[in-house]
Design a protein around this motif. Structure first.
Motif, PDB file in Angstrom:
ATOM      1  N   SER A 111     -23.468  22.436 -29.159  1.00 15.38           N
ATOM      2  CA  SER A 111     -24.001  23.885 -28.939  1.00 15.38           C
ATOM      3  C   SER A 111     -25.791  23.722 -29.002  1.00 15.38           C
ATOM      4  N   THR A 112     -26.176  22.810 -29.552  1.00 17.39           N
ATOM      5  CA  THR A 112     -27.723  22.550 -29.668  1.00 17.39           C
ATOM      6  C   THR A 112     -28.017  22.113 -28.287  1.00 17.39           C
ATOM      7  N   TYR A 113     -27.248  20.931 -27.662  1.00 23.52           N
ATOM      8  CA  TYR A 113     -27.418  20.518 -26.386  1.00 23.52           C
ATOM      9  C   TYR A 113     -27.621  21.638 -25.357  1.00 23.52           C
ATOM     10  N   GLU A 114     -26.427  22.691 -25.318  1.00 18.51           N
ATOM     11  CA  GLU A 114     -26.353  23.670 -24.527  1.00 18.51           C
ATOM     12  C   GLU A 114     -27.371  24.571 -24.464  1.00 18.51           C
ATOM     13  N   ARG A 115     -27.955  24.909 -25.890  1.00 14.53           N
ATOM     14  CA  ARG A 115     -29.218  25.740 -25.873  1.00 14.53           C
ATOM     15  C   ARG A 115     -30.417  25.026 -25.593  1.00 14.53           C
ATOM     16  N   ALA A 116     -30.557  23.811 -25.442  1.00 12.31           N
ATOM     17  CA  ALA A 116     -31.694  23.180 -24.901  1.00 12.31           C
ATOM     18  C   ALA A 116     -31.779  23.226 -23.428  1.00 12.31           C
ATOM     19  N   ILE A 117     -30.400  23.103 -22.839  1.00 14.36           N
ATOM     20  CA  ILE A 117     -30.377  23.253 -21.347  1.00 14.36           C
ATOM     21  C   ILE A 117     -30.663  24.505 -20.793  1.00 14.36           C
ATOM     22  N   LYS A 118     -30.190  25.545 -21.628  1.00 13.99           N
ATOM     23  CA  LYS A 118     -30.341  26.900 -21.244  1.00 13.99           C
ATOM     24  C   LYS A 118     -31.981  27.375 -21.212  1.00 13.99           C
TER      25      LYS A 118
END
Length: 293
Positions: A221-228
């Motif tokens: 989820s942290t990775y996905e927030r960074a991508i977003k």
């Protein structure tokens, strides 16, 4: 809490065509309350307070107190509630979030109550945009635990709606958690940009980042927030590849919006899915935690 938007009026902060409204000018404040009295207003929201304090030093306690005391006197006289919005700075060394409000301490000393809002993770996995909302100062009561709210959009208007969940900690706990999460997200963004020189298979990029940062225990989820966040800032973009018949073939490509240049000529090769790149680029992250006094 999901209020009736028909009862909310957003006014242009001007006195006339050439003069902007100034909260530090008593004549402007008098005119504002005269108009509010005509419509029977019960709540005044100013976002942000310092945006409407022209000529006032936001760090000068005497000047801020003078302006705010005149405003609160008018609020009491007209029996109107006031809500002023402020932002906090990035200084995480303070244990109390009130100390991080930008400008003079008078912004949090004078109000009877101060509220904080910050982003929290949805631990249910439903992907909701959640916020912790809590009291950080109260003249008459003890400080309760924060409450959970969901951020939704109704007719293009952001709305905070209580979920009915009382969180186990006070607001300062969640702002500290948000600070740690933002630090991790920033590290993940730096790692992504260190790997991604031009374009890359999205799944491979995901795996490489999590592998490189396994010691930091970065979650998906942290990775996905960074991508977003990188997408929202138009630093990277994502494209889905399709079969000849137009159906999605299961492969997505992540690419830089502005690829790294070499010798002042843009170098944008079409990468195969197993190719990686390594170049570091640092970016800044801006927090948006708000304070309401």
């Amino acid at each position: 809490n999901a209020g009736n938007l028909e009862n909310i009026t957003i006014v242009e902060a001007v006195v006339n065509d050439v003069i902007a409204f100034n909260l530090s000018d008593p004549s402007h404040v008098n005119a504002l309350f005269k108009e509010m009295g005509k419509v029977g207003a019960k709540l005044l929201i100013i976002n942000t307070l310092t945006s409407f304090m022209s000529g006032t030093d936001s760090n000068n306690e005497s000047q801020i107190k003078s302006s705010l005391l005149y405003l609160t006197d008018k609020l009491d006289k007209y029996n109107i509630s006031g809500l002023g919005v402020m932002h906090i700075n990035k200084n995480t060394s303070y244990a109390k979030s009130n100390y991080r409000v930008q400008g003079s301490s008078a912004f949090t000393d004078l109000p009877r109550k101060v509220f904080g809002i910050c982003k929290i993770d949805d631990e249910t996995g439903a992907g909701r945009e959640l916020r912790a909302v809590g009291i950080t100062k109260s003249n008459n009561d003890s400080i309760p635990a924060a409450a959970e709210y969901e951020l939704t959009v109704v007719d293009d208007t952001p709305m905070l709606t209580a979920t009915g969940v009382n969180l186990p900690h006070d607001f300062d706990y969640y702002i500290a958690e948000a600070d740690r999460a933002n630090t991790k997200i920033k590290e993940v963004k730096n790692t992504i940009l260190g790997i991604l020189e031009s374009e890359m298979d999205a799944s491979e990029l995901n795996d490489l980042v999590l592998e490189q940062m396994q010691d930091e225990q970065i979650s998906q989820s942290t990775y996905e927030r960074a991508i977003k966040e990188l997408k929202d800032k138009d630093i990277i973009k994502s494209d889905r590849l399709h079969n000849p018949d137009g159906t999605f073939n299961g492969v997505a490509i992540i690419s830089r919006t502005n690829p790294i240049t070499k010798n002042e000529v843009t170098d944008q090769p079409h990468l195969q899915v197993n190719e990686g790149n390594n170049r570091n680029l640092k970016i800044d992250d801006i927090g948006e935690t708000e304070y309401l006094g």
